[in-house]
Design a protein around this motif. Sequence first.
Motif, PDB file in Angstrom:
ATOM      1  N   TYR A   6       0.848  -1.194   0.000  1.00  0.00           N
ATOM      2  CA  TYR A   6       0.000   0.000   0.000  1.00  0.00           C
ATOM      3  C   TYR A   6       0.880   1.239   0.000  1.00  0.00           C
ATOM      4  O   TYR A   6       1.796   1.360   0.805  1.00  0.00           O
ATOM      5  CB  TYR A   6      -0.892  -0.005   1.240  1.00  0.00           C
ATOM      6  CG  TYR A   6      -1.820   1.186   1.356  1.00  0.00           C
ATOM      7  CD1 TYR A   6      -3.124   1.125   0.869  1.00  0.00           C
ATOM      8  CD2 TYR A   6      -1.401   2.370   1.961  1.00  0.00           C
ATOM      9  CE1 TYR A   6      -3.981   2.212   0.989  1.00  0.00           C
ATOM     10  CE2 TYR A   6      -2.250   3.464   2.073  1.00  0.00           C
ATOM     11  CZ  TYR A   6      -3.533   3.372   1.581  1.00  0.00           C
ATOM     12  OH  TYR A   6      -4.379   4.446   1.690  1.00  0.00           O
ATOM     13  N   ARG A   7       0.609   2.139  -0.927  1.00  0.00           N
ATOM     14  CA  ARG A   7       1.298   3.423  -0.938  1.00  0.00           C
ATOM     15  C   ARG A   7       0.359   4.465  -1.521  1.00  0.00           C
ATOM     16  O   ARG A   7      -0.688   4.125  -2.080  1.00  0.00           O
ATOM     17  CB  ARG A   7       2.601   3.360  -1.739  1.00  0.00           C
ATOM     18  CG  ARG A   7       2.439   3.096  -3.227  1.00  0.00           C
ATOM     19  CD  ARG A   7       3.792   2.946  -3.902  1.00  0.00           C
ATOM     20  NE  ARG A   7       3.701   2.607  -5.314  1.00  0.00           N
ATOM     21  CZ  ARG A   7       3.717   3.485  -6.306  1.00  0.00           C
ATOM     22  NH1 ARG A   7       3.814   4.785  -6.036  1.00  0.00           N
ATOM     23  NH2 ARG A   7       3.650   3.101  -7.564  1.00  0.00           N
ATOM     24  N   THR A   8       0.735   5.706  -1.386  1.00  0.00           N
ATOM     25  CA  THR A   8      -0.089   6.779  -1.929  1.00  0.00           C
ATOM     26  C   THR A   8       0.749   7.660  -2.838  1.00  0.00           C
ATOM     27  O   THR A   8       1.970   7.768  -2.682  1.00  0.00           O
ATOM     28  CB  THR A   8      -0.713   7.637  -0.809  1.00  0.00           C
ATOM     29  OG1 THR A   8       0.321   8.265  -0.054  1.00  0.00           O
ATOM     30  CG2 THR A   8      -1.581   6.790   0.095  1.00  0.00           C
ATOM     31  N   GLN A   9       0.068   8.272  -3.777  1.00  0.00           N
ATOM     32  CA  GLN A   9       0.691   9.245  -4.673  1.00  0.00           C
ATOM     33  C   GLN A   9      -0.316  10.363  -4.874  1.00  0.00           C
ATOM     34  O   GLN A   9      -1.350  10.171  -5.510  1.00  0.00           O
ATOM     35  CB  GLN A   9       1.053   8.596  -6.010  1.00  0.00           C
ATOM     36  CG  GLN A   9       1.729   9.549  -6.991  1.00  0.00           C
ATOM     37  CD  GLN A   9       2.224   8.834  -8.235  1.00  0.00           C
ATOM     38  OE1 GLN A   9       2.956   7.855  -8.149  1.00  0.00           O
ATOM     39  NE2 GLN A   9       1.826   9.320  -9.406  1.00  0.00           N
ATOM     40  N   GLY A  10      -0.032  11.504  -4.296  1.00  0.00           N
ATOM     41  CA  GLY A  10      -1.019  12.577  -4.329  1.00  0.00           C
ATOM     42  C   GLY A  10      -2.264  12.162  -3.572  1.00  0.00           C
ATOM     43  O   GLY A  10      -2.198  11.729  -2.414  1.00  0.00           O
ATOM     44  N   HIS A  11      -3.393  12.248  -4.251  1.00  0.00           N
ATOM     45  CA  HIS A  11      -4.663  11.863  -3.633  1.00  0.00           C
ATOM     46  C   HIS A  11      -5.087  10.448  -4.026  1.00  0.00           C
ATOM     47  O   HIS A  11      -6.261  10.095  -3.885  1.00  0.00           O
ATOM     48  CB  HIS A  11      -5.753  12.857  -4.043  1.00  0.00           C
ATOM     49  CG  HIS A  11      -5.493  14.268  -3.578  1.00  0.00           C
ATOM     50  ND1 HIS A  11      -5.593  14.634  -2.261  1.00  0.00           N
ATOM     51  CD2 HIS A  11      -5.129  15.387  -4.259  1.00  0.00           C
ATOM     52  CE1 HIS A  11      -5.306  15.927  -2.144  1.00  0.00           C
ATOM     53  NE2 HIS A  11      -5.024  16.403  -3.339  1.00  0.00           N
ATOM     54  N   VAL A  12      -4.134   9.642  -4.494  1.00  0.00           N
ATOM     55  CA  VAL A  12      -4.429   8.302  -5.007  1.00  0.00           C
ATOM     56  C   VAL A  12      -3.780   7.242  -4.126  1.00  0.00           C
ATOM     57  O   VAL A  12      -2.592   7.320  -3.812  1.00  0.00           O
ATOM     58  CB  VAL A  12      -3.919   8.142  -6.454  1.00  0.00           C
ATOM     59  CG1 VAL A  12      -4.285   6.765  -7.003  1.00  0.00           C
ATOM     60  CG2 VAL A  12      -4.490   9.246  -7.346  1.00  0.00           C
ATOM     61  N   ALA A  13      -4.555   6.242  -3.726  1.00  0.00           N
ATOM     62  CA  ALA A  13      -4.037   5.072  -3.021  1.00  0.00           C
ATOM     63  C   ALA A  13      -3.724   3.983  -4.039  1.00  0.00           C
ATOM     64  O   ALA A  13      -4.536   3.718  -4.933  1.00  0.00           O
ATOM     65  CB  ALA A  13      -5.048   4.565  -2.003  1.00  0.00           C
ATOM     66  N   ILE A  14      -2.553   3.364  -3.921  1.00  0.00           N
ATOM     67  CA  ILE A  14      -2.132   2.319  -4.853  1.00  0.00           C
ATOM     68  C   ILE A  14      -1.973   1.011  -4.080  1.00  0.00           C
ATOM     69  O   ILE A  14      -1.155   0.919  -3.160  1.00  0.00           O
ATOM     70  CB  ILE A  14      -0.809   2.686  -5.546  1.00  0.00           C
ATOM     71  CG1 ILE A  14      -0.942   4.039  -6.250  1.00  0.00           C
ATOM     72  CG2 ILE A  14      -0.405   1.596  -6.541  1.00  0.00           C
ATOM     73  CD1 ILE A  14       0.377   4.627  -6.688  1.00  0.00           C
ATOM     74  N   LEU A  15      -2.751   0.006  -4.448  1.00  0.00           N
ATOM     75  CA  LEU A  15      -2.691  -1.310  -3.823  1.00  0.00           C
ATOM     76  C   LEU A  15      -2.079  -2.281  -4.831  1.00  0.00           C
ATOM     77  O   LEU A  15      -2.564  -2.392  -5.954  1.00  0.00           O
ATOM     78  CB  LEU A  15      -4.087  -1.808  -3.440  1.00  0.00           C
ATOM     79  CG  LEU A  15      -4.787  -1.198  -2.217  1.00  0.00           C
ATOM     80  CD1 LEU A  15      -5.114   0.272  -2.436  1.00  0.00           C
ATOM     81  CD2 LEU A  15      -6.065  -1.970  -1.911  1.00  0.00           C
ATOM     82  N   THR A  16      -1.027  -2.969  -4.427  1.00  0.00           N
ATOM     83  CA  THR A  16      -0.319  -3.887  -5.318  1.00  0.00           C
ATOM     84  C   THR A  16      -0.303  -5.284  -4.726  1.00  0.00           C
ATOM     85  O   THR A  16       0.267  -5.498  -3.648  1.00  0.00           O
ATOM     86  CB  THR A  16       1.122  -3.425  -5.559  1.00  0.00           C
ATOM     87  OG1 THR A  16       1.124  -2.087  -6.060  1.00  0.00           O
ATOM     88  CG2 THR A  16       1.817  -4.337  -6.562  1.00  0.00           C
ATOM     89  N   ILE A  17      -0.930  -6.230  -5.413  1.00  0.00           N
ATOM     90  CA  ILE A  17      -0.882  -7.626  -4.973  1.00  0.00           C
ATOM     91  C   ILE A  17       0.535  -8.134  -5.199  1.00  0.00           C
ATOM     92  O   ILE A  17       1.060  -8.070  -6.310  1.00  0.00           O
ATOM     93  CB  ILE A  17      -1.898  -8.489  -5.747  1.00  0.00           C
ATOM     94  CG1 ILE A  17      -3.316  -7.911  -5.620  1.00  0.00           C
ATOM     95  CG2 ILE A  17      -1.875  -9.933  -5.241  1.00  0.00           C
ATOM     96  CD1 ILE A  17      -4.332  -8.601  -6.512  1.00  0.00           C
ATOM     97  N   ASN A  18       1.158  -8.644  -4.137  1.00  0.00           N
ATOM     98  CA  ASN A  18       2.577  -8.980  -4.191  1.00  0.00           C
ATOM     99  C   ASN A  18       2.803 -10.446  -3.802  1.00  0.00           C
ATOM    100  O   ASN A  18       3.402 -10.746  -2.777  1.00  0.00           O
ATOM    101  CB  ASN A  18       3.357  -8.038  -3.266  1.00  0.00           C
ATOM    102  CG  ASN A  18       4.858  -8.236  -3.388  1.00  0.00           C
ATOM    103  OD1 ASN A  18       5.351  -8.697  -4.408  1.00  0.00           O
ATOM    104  ND2 ASN A  18       5.581  -7.890  -2.333  1.00  0.00           N
ATOM    105  N   ARG A  19       2.320 -11.346  -4.643  1.00  0.00           N
ATOM    106  CA  ARG A  19       2.604 -12.788  -4.490  1.00  0.00           C
ATOM    107  C   ARG A  19       3.031 -13.351  -5.849  1.00  0.00           C
ATOM    108  O   ARG A  19       2.429 -14.298  -6.358  1.00  0.00           O
ATOM    109  CB  ARG A  19       1.377 -13.545  -3.990  1.00  0.00           C
ATOM    110  CG  ARG A  19       0.917 -13.247  -2.584  1.00  0.00           C
ATOM    111  CD  ARG A  19      -0.147 -14.252  -2.152  1.00  0.00           C
ATOM    112  NE  ARG A  19       0.430 -15.566  -1.870  1.00  0.00           N
ATOM    113  CZ  ARG A  19      -0.193 -16.728  -2.094  1.00  0.00           C
ATOM    114  NH1 ARG A  19      -1.409 -16.749  -2.653  1.00  0.00           N
ATOM    115  NH2 ARG A  19       0.395 -17.873  -1.810  1.00  0.00           N
ATOM    116  N   PRO A  20       4.051 -12.786  -6.464  1.00  0.00           N
ATOM    117  CA  PRO A  20       4.412 -13.232  -7.809  1.00  0.00           C
ATOM    118  C   PRO A  20       4.770 -14.710  -7.873  1.00  0.00           C
ATOM    119  O   PRO A  20       4.570 -15.355  -8.911  1.00  0.00           O
ATOM    120  CB  PRO A  20       5.608 -12.343  -8.170  1.00  0.00           C
ATOM    121  CG  PRO A  20       6.153 -11.869  -6.863  1.00  0.00           C
ATOM    122  CD  PRO A  20       4.966 -11.737  -5.968  1.00  0.00           C
TER     123      PRO A  20
END
Length: 255
Positions: A6-20
């Motif tokens: 989970y991270r944010t950029q400006g007013h946007v939340a970014i969720l990245t599934i991390n089980r490659p």
Amino acid sequence: MAAVEYRTQGHVAILTINRPEARNAVNGDVARGIEEGIDRLEDDTDLWLGVITGVPPVFCAGADLKEINAGNGASLSTKKGGFGGITKRDRTKPIIAAVDGPALAGGTEVVLSCDLVVASTTATFGIPEVKRSLVAGAGGLFRLGRKIPFNVAMECALTGDPITAERAYGFGLVNELVEPGTALEAALKLAGRIEANAPVAVRASRKVVLEATHASDEVGWSLSDAGMAEAVSSEDFKEGLTAFIEKRPPNWTGR
């Protein structure tokens, strides 16, 4: 390392599934991570929309069948969000799916739970559950036909075969088709176009589109009136008019 970053950029939340290592398949940690990420997005007044993606080369391969086979299938859903922490989630803020690589089975159902889709040419979409004596029980069987032609949705459901990103783009499931490896970048650009608008009006507009598109005109008018009332009663309403008159970009507060 978290199963969902989970991270944010400006007013946007970014969720990245991390089980490659597991093709980003949904297990309990992924479901809880997505739900918690959406909770943070919904609760933070400085965040106006979200993006969900997966560590390439796969967006999400769906449910972790090893977990199901071990009797842990219930852990793949959350009480509030359903499968993957998102498919049944009641929320107010837009979420864009950034799809680089296959989004299959529950992965397609996660995509269908989002509001907009940016996909690279490596993406594929499908509900292959029938190939494993299962059904697409997380919304795919009724949501897919709302996004693509009915007969194509039926083809996907009965054959279990995937469709390409190009075909999905032609049907309108995908908003933007981009080069491999650039889906997240393009999704953030699309998010920027939304972020430039008044957040309260965006949320109200999303609600009307979702609830009134397949309803009667009477329902549509009622929801539109309510959405307008919400927008004009916000603090940002006056700022939007003032910025227009002063010929400058508006400074939205999200309230």
